[in-house]
Design an enzyme around this catalytic site. Structure first.
Site, PDB file in Angstrom:
ATOM      1  N   ASP A 195       0.863  -1.172   0.000  1.00  0.00           N
ATOM      2  CA  ASP A 195       0.000   0.000   0.000  1.00  0.00           C
ATOM      3  C   ASP A 195       0.911   1.238   0.000  1.00  0.00           C
ATOM      4  O   ASP A 195       2.138   1.133   0.047  1.00  0.00           O
ATOM      5  CB  ASP A 195      -0.970  -0.019   1.185  1.00  0.00           C
ATOM      6  CG  ASP A 195      -2.169   0.899   0.937  1.00  0.00           C
ATOM      7  OD1 ASP A 195      -2.110   1.716  -0.012  1.00  0.00           O
ATOM      8  OD2 ASP A 195      -3.156   0.827   1.688  1.00  0.00           O
TER       9      ASP A 195
HETATM   10  C1  BGC Z   1      -5.066   3.244   0.333  1.00  0.00           C
HETATM   11  C2  BGC Z   1      -5.356   2.169  -0.692  1.00  0.00           C
HETATM   12  C3  BGC Z   1      -5.244   2.726  -2.088  1.00  0.00           C
HETATM   13  C4  BGC Z   1      -3.881   3.363  -2.260  1.00  0.00           C
HETATM   14  C5  BGC Z   1      -3.652   3.914  -3.644  1.00  0.00           C
HETATM   15  C6  BGC Z   1      -3.822   4.040   0.027  1.00  0.00           C
HETATM   16  O1  BGC Z   1      -3.717   5.152   0.839  1.00  0.00           O
HETATM   17  O2  BGC Z   1      -4.951   2.655   1.607  1.00  0.00           O
HETATM   18  O3  BGC Z   1      -6.629   1.629  -0.463  1.00  0.00           O
HETATM   19  O4  BGC Z   1      -5.457   1.719  -3.025  1.00  0.00           O
HETATM   20  O5  BGC Z   1      -3.757   4.424  -1.328  1.00  0.00           O
HETATM   21  O6  BGC Z   1      -4.394   5.048  -3.886  1.00  0.00           O
END
Ligand code: BGC
Length: 722
Positions: free
Chosen positions: A257
């Site tokens: 993530d």
């Molecule tokens: C979130 C994810 C997301 C990623 C990309 C993160 O902050 O936890 O769910 O897919 O950002 O945008």
């Protein structure tokens, strides 16, 4: 193995045009050979702009390395980041439909419109189990139950990817199931904070929807940002390589993530610096780093390999997984799909699908004296901060990360007030907000309330529709410290009720906010969750009786801040009153249970039966029940089958578990027999030792209030991947 954010490549200039940053494409692809780019530059782009941006990226990538780049977007309830596309209900609403066909259709529409935007990959579906009511990401998921989450998640995998994960079709895209796993069980209730989960719950519950999605063909997985039992998930080799890759014999790709390798040293403090963090994460099984702003990952990882700290075989494995994904997507043959080949983008038929899903997702929780549906010509006062807001209907991940809309955005869609005015006649519907959100503040900020005009307007109305809940938020900015609905909004309900006119309470919220002190003041309560752009029209159709309610709660709705539970609480949590001097009781108190939801008609259940009363581990139980529509209108009913294991020697048993469901439609007076096939192995549980076991002894099966006793005659232990 590196993924960077689009902000490095371009931004939107003051004149509205995209401005490309000189030399960046050369550095990113020519020098550092970066494999993936993600995200939108702060705000959605038009599909034409996506075609242009991704076209340039693919050109640069292929020119530099001969390998196409893979672009990823959070297209989470429809095309979050493509302007003019379809915005469907959020996953929590999709779960409330208890209709997997709608989940598949929603994902399929999103895939089509994402591909029209030249993007081949989405960070969806989100299948974290909602076990902590205050967690700000409740609404991105399919509720608290592992089985429901698995069924909905797998349906979305099919909708996004199609049925052949080796050949993703022209209208399909790759998925990233997230956030593996137990991200949704933070002890503090706050986003990205530690979870403490038993081995049994991890294996039996949190892992279940991931397993279902992988078995449906999910091509990538994104990892939980936080830690489980003290171990940051990004360095948990047992869960990443052990359970997921080896355990499920899965050849897909694991992406971190946002900045989560960096977080290992900046936040989690398990590594002294970035290099050590990279070593830990890559050796644990991470294949791609969502950096997202630095490319030193590339040079540091190269050093680690040269120093023998990361084996070359691990790099070969990770890059094979990334390349396999790109081949499966056909990116080598067609790196930039063309918008002209996607004529249904943003079409009326997709909006209609979003509306149908919204209709099936709304939950009628209370309807005293049959106050709903409202007759034609009813004089309605609509009030509350959610009454005239597209932002609140859609929630987060809508055009922007936090779901904040610019003035005029989505204006063509109907808010609740606009939809009611269209349905009941402008002359009959009056809108006085009473309470408003401060759109420039934090999500929970409200302006000074103005109750007097509401009290005055209520005098001329037959009913007061009070639309309350939450403004939009996403992730950590949505943290809260009090699950109660805001004081202003509760006061608004009191003001409405003081008028003496019946109050119809509409809840429009990302998680269940506590309303127990004002709920008795409402004649009717409808939870519309986050129904998307068509939600206003869907609600108006339901309140007018043109459509019937069939949504069911995908989580337990709490009554009190310090009395939180899930429907599968342990048997020992609900034991009634003790005998003798210590006559206290242990009881579960909730506002409404998981699976609850009313209809304009009534259903009767009879003749619950099974093909056998004794079973062994290899059996499949055939359970049937007759369901009759005993009311005056047609309606859809979700028939749910629960099991209870009355004694479990290796762990305190769950009081009950959902094992199957089927949504059926019945005309007034019509009866249908619903039959479920339940493999006996589904009734097994994971003990304190982390092992699956089915134990001999008594079970019950419950459907629609009827209970059937069954007996298991053997004890059987299962291998890990039962
Ligand atoms: C979130 C994810 C997301 C990623 C990309 C993160 O902050 O936890 O769910 O897919 O950002 O945008």
């Amino acid at each position: 193995m590196t993924e960077l954010a689009i902000d490095l490549i371009c931004h939107r200039g003051p004149d509205g045009k995209l401005v490309y940053h000189p030399g960046m494409l050369d550095s990113i692809f020519g020098k550092y050979k970066v494999g993936s780019i993600l995200n939108a530059p702060q705000h959605s782009l038009t599909p034409q702009e996506w075609n242009e941006v991704i076209g340039k990226i693919q050109e640069a990538s292929i020119q530099a390395t001969g390998i196409p780049c893979i672009y990823g977007l959070d297209q989470n309830h429809g095309v979050t980041y493509t302007s003019g596309g379809t915005l469907l209900p959020q996953n929590i609403s999709v779960a409330a439909t208890f209709n997997p066909a709608l989940a598949e259709e929603a994902a399929s529409i999103t895939a089509y419109e994402t591909k029209a935007s030249a993007c081949p990959w989405t960070y969806s579906p989100t299948v974290d189990l909602v076990r902590v009511a205050s967690w700000p990401r409740v609404w991105e998921n399919f509720g608290e139950d592992p089985y429901l989450s698995g069924v909905m998640g797998a349906a979305q995998i099919r909708g996004f990817q199609g049925n052949d994960p080796n050949h993703i079709g022209k209208d399909k895209i790759a998925t990233s199931v997230k956030h593996y796993m137990a991200y949704s069980a933070p002890f503090s209730g706050k986003d990205r904070t530690p979870a403490y989960v038993s081995e049994a719950d991890l294996r039996e519950k949190h892992f279940a929807p991931y397993k279902a999605c992988i078995e449906a063909g999910a091509l990538t997985v994104m990892v939980n940002s936080a830690s489980i039992n003290g171990i940051p998930t990004h360095i948990n080799k047992r869960l990443l390589t052990g359970w997921l890759k080896d355990g499920l014999d899965w050849d897909g790709m694991i992406v971190t993530d946002w900045a989560d390798i960096n977080n290992l040293y900046t936040r989690e403090k398990v590594a002294k610096d970035k290099k050590e963090a990279i070593k830990m994460a890559i050796n644990a099984g991470i294949d791609m780093a969502m950096e997202p702003y630095q490319w030193d990952f590339c040079t540091l990882l190269k050093e680690l390999v040269e120093e023998g700290e990361v084996p070359m075989e691990r790099i070969d494995d990770a890059t094979r997984r990334v390349l396999r994904l790109k081949y499966r997507l056909g990116l080598f043959d067609n790196p930039t799909p063309q918008l002209k080949d996607y004529p249904d983008f943003g079409s009326a038929k997709y909006a209609d699908a979003a509306r149908r899903t919204a209709v099936e997702s709304m939950i009628l929780l209370k309807n005293e004296g049959g106050i709903l549906p409202l007759a034609k010509g009813t004089k309605i006062l609509v009030t509350g901060p959610n009454a005239n807001s597209m932002r609140t209907l859609n929630g987060g991940w809508t055009i922007t990360w936090q779901g904040k809309l610019a003035p005029g955005e989505l204006e063509e869609k109907n808010t609740i007030y606009e939809a009611l005015a269209a349905k009941f006649g402008k002359e009959n519907v009056n809108y006085v907000p009473g309470v408003t959100y401060n759109e420039d503040g934090k999500y929970g900020d409200e302006n000074a309330p103005d109750f007097a005009p509401v009290a005055a307007a209520a005098k001329n109305a037959d009913v007061v529709v009070v639309c309350i809940g939450e403004n939009s938020y996403t992730e950590t900015p949505g943290n809260l410290s009090d699950l109660n609905l805001s004081a202003n909004q509760k006061e608004l309900v009191r003001v409405a009720a003081a008028s003496g006119k019946p109050v119809i309470m509409i809840l429009n919220e990302g998680r269940a906010r506590i309303i127990s002190d004002v709920e008795p003041l409402a004649a009717a309560v409808v939870d519309i969750l986050l129904p998307g752009s068509e939600g206003g029209d869907a609600l108006a159709a339901l309140l007018s009786g043109e459509e019937n309610f069939s949504g069911r709660l995908p989580y337990t709705y709490p009554r009190d801040v310090n009395s939180l539970s899930t429907y599968d609480y342990k048997a020992s949590e609900q034991v009634g009153t003790m005998a003798g001097a210590y006559d206290y009781n242990a009881s579960i108190t909730n506002q409404w249970p998981f699976g609850y939801g009313l209809s304009y008609t009534t259903f009767d259940y009879a003749n619950l039966r099974a093909d056998k009363s004794e079973f062994t581990d290899g059996d499949i139980l055939t359970v049937s029940v007759d369901v009759t529509n005993t009311g005056n209108v047609k309606g859809k009913e979700t028939v749910m089958l629960y099991s209870s294991d009355l004694v479990a020697s290796r762990i305190v048993p769950d009081n009950r578990r959902l094992r199957a469901f089927d949504k059926i439609e019945l005309a007034p007076g019509q009866t249908r027999t619903v039959t479920f096939k339940i493999p006996a192995s589904d009734l097994a549980y994971v003990g304190h030792d982390g092992k699956w076991i089915l134990e001999e002894g008594d079970f019950t099966i419950a459907v629609g209030g009827l209970i059937l006793p069954l007996n298991c005659t053997v004890t059987k232990e299962y291998a890990d991947n039962k």
